[in-house]
Design a protein around this motif. Structure first.
Motif, PDB file in Angstrom:
ATOM      1  N   LYS A 112     -32.625  28.758   5.894  1.00  0.00           N
ATOM      2  CA  LYS A 112     -33.508  29.860   5.495  1.00  0.00           C
ATOM      3  C   LYS A 112     -32.737  31.190   5.416  1.00  0.00           C
ATOM      4  O   LYS A 112     -33.189  32.225   5.905  1.00  0.00           O
ATOM      5  N   PHE A 113     -31.565  31.101   4.782  1.00  0.00           N
ATOM      6  CA  PHE A 113     -30.717  32.280   4.605  1.00  0.00           C
ATOM      7  C   PHE A 113     -30.719  32.666   3.134  1.00  0.00           C
ATOM      8  O   PHE A 113     -30.647  31.796   2.263  1.00  0.00           O
ATOM      9  N   PRO A 114     -30.805  33.965   2.813  1.00  0.00           N
ATOM     10  CA  PRO A 114     -30.839  34.399   1.406  1.00  0.00           C
ATOM     11  C   PRO A 114     -29.630  33.875   0.621  1.00  0.00           C
ATOM     12  O   PRO A 114     -28.481  34.157   0.983  1.00  0.00           O
ATOM     13  N   LEU A 115     -29.897  33.139  -0.443  1.00  0.00           N
ATOM     14  CA  LEU A 115     -28.836  32.482  -1.189  1.00  0.00           C
ATOM     15  C   LEU A 115     -27.824  33.455  -1.773  1.00  0.00           C
ATOM     16  O   LEU A 115     -26.609  33.279  -1.603  1.00  0.00           O
ATOM     17  N   PHE A 116     -28.306  34.470  -2.484  1.00  0.00           N
ATOM     18  CA  PHE A 116     -27.368  35.369  -3.141  1.00  0.00           C
ATOM     19  C   PHE A 116     -26.564  36.204  -2.146  1.00  0.00           C
ATOM     20  O   PHE A 116     -25.412  36.556  -2.409  1.00  0.00           O
ATOM     21  N   LEU A 246     -28.013  36.647 -14.821  1.00  0.00           N
ATOM     22  CA  LEU A 246     -28.260  37.062 -13.443  1.00  0.00           C
ATOM     23  C   LEU A 246     -28.178  38.577 -13.278  1.00  0.00           C
ATOM     24  O   LEU A 246     -28.929  39.164 -12.494  1.00  0.00           O
ATOM     25  N   VAL A 247     -27.267  39.209 -14.024  1.00  0.00           N
ATOM     26  CA  VAL A 247     -27.176  40.676 -13.979  1.00  0.00           C
ATOM     27  C   VAL A 247     -28.496  41.289 -14.397  1.00  0.00           C
ATOM     28  O   VAL A 247     -29.001  42.234 -13.766  1.00  0.00           O
ATOM     29  N   GLY A 248     -29.082  40.736 -15.469  1.00  0.00           N
ATOM     30  CA  GLY A 248     -30.373  41.234 -15.934  1.00  0.00           C
ATOM     31  C   GLY A 248     -31.460  41.048 -14.895  1.00  0.00           C
ATOM     32  O   GLY A 248     -32.292  41.947 -14.672  1.00  0.00           O
ATOM     33  N   ILE A 249     -31.467  39.891 -14.245  1.00  0.00           N
ATOM     34  CA  ILE A 249     -32.481  39.606 -13.224  1.00  0.00           C
ATOM     35  C   ILE A 249     -32.319  40.538 -12.029  1.00  0.00           C
ATOM     36  O   ILE A 249     -33.298  41.094 -11.510  1.00  0.00           O
ATOM     37  N   ILE A 250     -31.077  40.723 -11.587  1.00  0.00           N
ATOM     38  CA  ILE A 250     -30.811  41.587 -10.426  1.00  0.00           C
ATOM     39  C   ILE A 250     -31.210  43.026 -10.708  1.00  0.00           C
ATOM     40  O   ILE A 250     -31.760  43.718  -9.852  1.00  0.00           O
ATOM     41  N   ARG A 251     -30.935  43.489 -11.917  1.00  0.00           N
ATOM     42  CA  ARG A 251     -31.297  44.872 -12.267  1.00  0.00           C
ATOM     43  C   ARG A 251     -32.794  45.096 -12.259  1.00  0.00           C
ATOM     44  O   ARG A 251     -33.276  46.178 -11.916  1.00  0.00           O
ATOM     45  N   ARG A 252     -33.538  44.061 -12.638  1.00  0.00           N
ATOM     46  CA  ARG A 252     -34.990  44.204 -12.713  1.00  0.00           C
ATOM     47  C   ARG A 252     -35.673  44.126 -11.346  1.00  0.00           C
ATOM     48  O   ARG A 252     -36.747  44.659 -11.160  1.00  0.00           O
ATOM     49  N   ARG A 253     -35.024  43.441 -10.414  1.00  0.00           N
ATOM     50  CA  ARG A 253     -35.618  43.259  -9.100  1.00  0.00           C
ATOM     51  C   ARG A 253     -35.081  44.310  -8.145  1.00  0.00           C
ATOM     52  O   ARG A 253     -33.888  44.574  -8.079  1.00  0.00           O
TER      53      ARG A 253
END
Length: 258
Positions: A112-116, A246-253
């Protein structure tokens, strides 16, 4: 340079310690040390790294071997037992990366550790290990590039002399090693600014993928998916696309934790 650090260990003929193995081991050890150092900086326990390595290392080796065997099946189909003789060469880094990534996903779900966050923690160690490991190719005189016929370019590090062929070839192993060291330096600088989780992973996908794509095109020993299509270049392209997505996803979150 001899391929062996120690030949006929304990006086037993054929039982030797190869430089390639020593270099790979050094890369692994330094990678673990770097991961532990970075984990402590984040207030994490060493056990997190050790527990992962105990799982990831054997799986990565099996996957690296399996990847190579699949695309070189004609070399092993006549004698299945040769598949297990990994000391004779035949490990593909992309297979190891895939195995390590799958292990990381399962490991993080179990703990249960954050993957990224975890991937960002260990990916600099992977890059360091790859940079060091490429020097094993120098000892084995493999993973070289195109023939260099211009005498003014027949010098290291642009080219490397291959004894068996009696020729100078592009030192592509060195190109990739230096590319990885530059990538590692950038990663460590960026990590000081506490970037969003997943940033270093995206950097690996995009920057390493780009370098491998370009350098692979120079090599003469590539694995091929079909005539004219190099497996590593296809996977590198996929890595780059995945990294960009992933860059796009990270920027949005606002806060990506898994």
């Amino acid at each position: 340079m001899s391929k062996y650090l120690i030949e006929n260990l304990f006086g037993i003929e054929g039982w030797s310690i190869a430089w390639y193995g020593v270099i790979i081991a050094v890369g692994m050890v330094l990678g673990v040390i770097l991961a532990i150092y970075r984990a402590r900086k984040q207030g994490l326990k060493d056990d997190l790294i050790f527990d992962f390595i105990l799982l990831a290392l054997p799986i990565a080796i099996v996957c690296a071997r399996g990847y190579y065997v699949v695309f070189e099946w004609n070399s092993y189909s006549g004698d299945i037992l040769t598949i297990f003789k990994i000391w004779k060469g035949g490990l593909a880094i992309y297979g190891g990366v895939i195995g390590g990534l799958v292990t990381a996903i399962l490991f993080c779900r179990h703990h249960k550790f954050p993957l990224f966050r975890f991937l960002d923690l260990v990916v600099p160690s992977l890059v360091l290990g790859q940079a060091i490991g490429r020097w094993g190719n120098f000892v084995n005189q493999e993973a070289f590039g195109n023939l260099v016929t211009d005498s003014s370019l027949q010098f290291f590090p642009y080219a490397v002399y291959i004894d068996v062929l009696g020729e100078w070839h592009q030192a592509t192993f060195f190109y990739e090693s230096m590319w990885n060291l530059c990538l590692l330096t950038i990663m460590l600088i960026v990590s000081r600014k506490n970037p969003k989780a997943g940033t270093l992973t995206c950097m690996y996908f995009v920057i390493y993928g780009l370098g491998r794509f370009l350098i692979e095109g120079l090599r003469t020993d590539s694995l091929y998916l079909m005539p004219g299509v190099r497996v590593s270049q296809v996977l590198s392209g996929c890595l780059i696309l995945l990294g960009v997505l992933l860059v796009g996803i990270i920027r949005r979150r606002k806060d990506i934790q898994a």
